[in-house]
Design a protein around this motif. Structure first.
Motif, PDB file in Angstrom:
ATOM      1  N   VAL A   1       0.936  -1.195  -0.009  1.00 51.54           N
ATOM      2  CA  VAL A   1      -0.003  -0.020  -0.061  1.00 51.54           C
ATOM      3  C   VAL A   1       0.872   1.233  -0.108  1.00 51.54           C
ATOM      4  N   ALA A   2       0.929   2.031  -1.167  1.00 52.51           N
ATOM      5  CA  ALA A   2       1.780   3.078  -1.303  1.00 52.51           C
ATOM      6  C   ALA A   2       1.088   4.471  -0.786  1.00 52.51           C
TER       7      ALA A   2
ATOM      8  N   SER B   1       7.504   7.799   1.193  1.00 51.56           N
ATOM      9  CA  SER B   1       6.181   7.843   1.910  1.00 51.56           C
ATOM     10  C   SER B   1       5.000   8.016   1.015  1.00 51.56           C
ATOM     11  N   GLY B   2       5.106   7.737  -0.350  1.00 55.16           N
ATOM     12  CA  GLY B   2       4.203   7.925  -1.488  1.00 55.16           C
ATOM     13  C   GLY B   2       3.930   9.147  -2.317  1.00 55.16           C
ATOM     14  N   LYS B   3       4.875  10.049  -2.219  1.00 54.21           N
ATOM     15  CA  LYS B   3       4.601  11.093  -3.076  1.00 54.21           C
ATOM     16  C   LYS B   3       4.412  11.061  -4.404  1.00 54.21           C
TER      17      LYS B   3
ATOM     18  N   VAL C   1       1.246  21.296  -8.501  1.00 53.14           N
ATOM     19  CA  VAL C   1       1.744  20.428  -7.332  1.00 53.14           C
ATOM     20  C   VAL C   1       3.226  20.258  -7.470  1.00 53.14           C
ATOM     21  N   LEU C   2       4.018  20.719  -6.172  1.00 57.30           N
ATOM     22  CA  LEU C   2       5.455  20.489  -6.140  1.00 57.30           C
ATOM     23  C   LEU C   2       5.653  19.814  -5.147  1.00 57.30           C
ATOM     24  N   ILE C   3       6.354  18.630  -5.467  1.00 54.44           N
ATOM     25  CA  ILE C   3       6.812  17.507  -4.849  1.00 54.44           C
ATOM     26  C   ILE C   3       8.426  17.568  -4.462  1.00 54.44           C
ATOM     27  N   GLY C   4       8.589  17.610  -3.199  1.00 54.26           N
ATOM     28  CA  GLY C   4      10.018  17.722  -2.698  1.00 54.26           C
ATOM     29  C   GLY C   4      10.339  17.202  -1.252  1.00 54.26           C
ATOM     30  N   HIS C   5      11.550  17.423  -1.059  1.00 56.30           N
ATOM     31  CA  HIS C   5      12.039  17.031   0.472  1.00 56.30           C
ATOM     32  C   HIS C   5      12.278  18.487   1.171  1.00 56.30           C
ATOM     33  N   ASP C   6      12.552  19.508   0.171  1.00 56.12           N
ATOM     34  CA  ASP C   6      13.238  20.547   1.025  1.00 56.12           C
ATOM     35  C   ASP C   6      12.090  21.556   1.658  1.00 56.12           C
ATOM     36  N   LEU C   7      12.039  21.549   2.846  1.00 58.45           N
ATOM     37  CA  LEU C   7      11.007  22.486   3.463  1.00 58.45           C
ATOM     38  C   LEU C   7      11.324  23.857   3.522  1.00 58.45           C
TER      39      LEU C   7
ATOM     40  N   GLN D   1       3.443  10.682   5.284  1.00 63.97           N
ATOM     41  CA  GLN D   1       4.524   9.507   6.160  1.00 63.97           C
ATOM     42  C   GLN D   1       3.917   8.194   6.037  1.00 63.97           C
ATOM     43  N   ALA D   2       4.689   7.521   5.513  1.00 65.76           N
ATOM     44  CA  ALA D   2       4.407   5.936   5.135  1.00 65.76           C
ATOM     45  C   ALA D   2       3.052   5.837   4.392  1.00 65.76           C
ATOM     46  N   GLY D   3       2.676   6.745   3.358  1.00 63.78           N
ATOM     47  CA  GLY D   3       1.484   6.634   2.653  1.00 63.78           C
ATOM     48  C   GLY D   3       0.403   7.434   3.148  1.00 63.78           C
ATOM     49  N   GLU D   4       0.419   8.107   4.180  1.00 65.33           N
ATOM     50  CA  GLU D   4      -0.642   8.726   4.862  1.00 65.33           C
ATOM     51  C   GLU D   4      -0.132  10.198   4.704  1.00 65.33           C
ATOM     52  N   ILE D   5      -1.397  10.833   4.704  1.00 63.19           N
ATOM     53  CA  ILE D   5      -0.942  12.375   4.849  1.00 63.19           C
ATOM     54  C   ILE D   5      -1.425  12.833   6.377  1.00 63.19           C
TER      55      ILE D   5
END
Ligand SMILES: Nc1ncnc2c1ncn2[C@@H]1O[C@H](COP(=O)(O)OP(=O)(O)OP(=O)(O)O)[C@@H](O)[C@H]1O
Ligand SMILES: [Mg+2]
Length: 263
Positions: free
Chosen positions: A23-24, A46-48, A204-210, A224-228
């Motif tokens: 489950v992604a 995390s499923g992004k 939509v911008l996906i990234g790691h950098d806060l 986190q782990a597939g959940e918002i």
């Protein structure tokens, strides 16, 4: 208030790996407001990307609802799907891998302009190509170059032009700058922000950098782990995170920043 361009309800994305089900993405519900930037952050795995592909109808094992301008993209007729493929586009992390190495820049743009019947006469196609190259900050003469003759940042500009030249209203950028030199990352992000303002793009911008999210995103989802685990206005989440995972992400981001600054 206008309805959101994208409305996602109880989205679930799974993969089958050697008879096991992974489950992604689990029970994701959120909206993307028109003309705004929605950031999606979270650690690796995390499923992004799964979420991103699912909302563009690029994944098979998906349940829930994805409403784009009120229409369910997971249950579309063929004609509606074709129109959705024009209106909603994606820009990927790897700018070279996303371009056909045998097509010159002009031919790559011309191809999508013809497929989506945006321009048909030769002169019209040429004019549109020149206009879009200029819009993304490239000299129109770049139409005559092959992807390998461009820098990473220039290639990503071509990818953005190719996505938007068909009249797209919605753009999903999956880590669009993480393969680029730090020096050009900000230029590409600034370009996307300018296009948001000038063309009214919803993205939509996906990234790691806060730190990047703080600068770019109007709204933010933390995965986190597939959940918002947290969602809302980006400024609010980053100033006053409620979830322990968001706090941990912020703490590790500021450690990294201090380390980079030699503190
Ligand atoms: N094609 C696939 N087949 C099987 N499992 C997959 C596939 N794609 C992703 N997964 C799994 O789904 C989960 C989510 O992966 P995903 O790529 O969506 O995460 P991500 O947040 O985009 O990570 P990253 O930041 O590394 O890009 C992970 O456990 C991953 O291993
Ligand atoms: Mg990813």
């Amino acid at each position: 208030m206008s309805t959101p361009l994208l409305q996602v309800e109880h989205l679930r994305v799974t993969y089958r790996v050697a008879r096991r089900k992974v489950v992604a993405v689990q029970d994701a519900s959120f909206v993307a407001r028109r003309g705004r930037c929605l950031g999606i952050a979270g650690e690796s795995g995390s499923g992004k990307s799964s979420l991103a592909r699912a909302i563009l109808a690029l994944e098979d094992q998906v349940s829930g609802k994805v409403l784009f301008d009120g229409q369910d993209v997971l249950r579309q007729t063929r004609a509606a799907r074709r129109e959705f493929r024009r209106r909603a586009q994606m820009v990927f992390q790897d700018p070279l891998g996303s371009l056909n190495p045998r097509l010159k820049v002009g031919a790559a743009l011309g191809e999508v302009l013809r497929v989506h019947k945006i321009a048909d006469s030769r002169a019209d196609v040429q004019a549109q190509i020149a206009r879009w190259l200029t819009t993304v900050g490239l000299d129109p003469a770049y139409a005559d170059r092959f992807p390998h003759e461009l820098s990473g940042g220039q290639r990503q500009r071509v990818n953005i032009a190719r996505a938007l030249c068909v009249g797209a209203e919605f753009l999903v950028a999956d880590e669009p700058v993480s393969a680029l030199d730090v020096s050009v990352q900000a230029q590409i992000l600034n370009l996307l922000q300018t296009l948001q303002a000038d063309c009214g793009i919803t993205w939509v911008l996906i990234g790691h950098d806060l730190a990047v999210m703080r600068h770019m995103a109007d709204d933010l989802l933390i995965m986190q782990a597939g959940e918002i685990v947290e969602s809302g206005p980006a400024a609010q989440i980053l100033e006053n995170p409620q979830h322990p995972y968001t706090r941990a992400l912020l703490a590790s981001a500021s450690h990294l920043e201090s380390a980079q600054n030699g503190l």
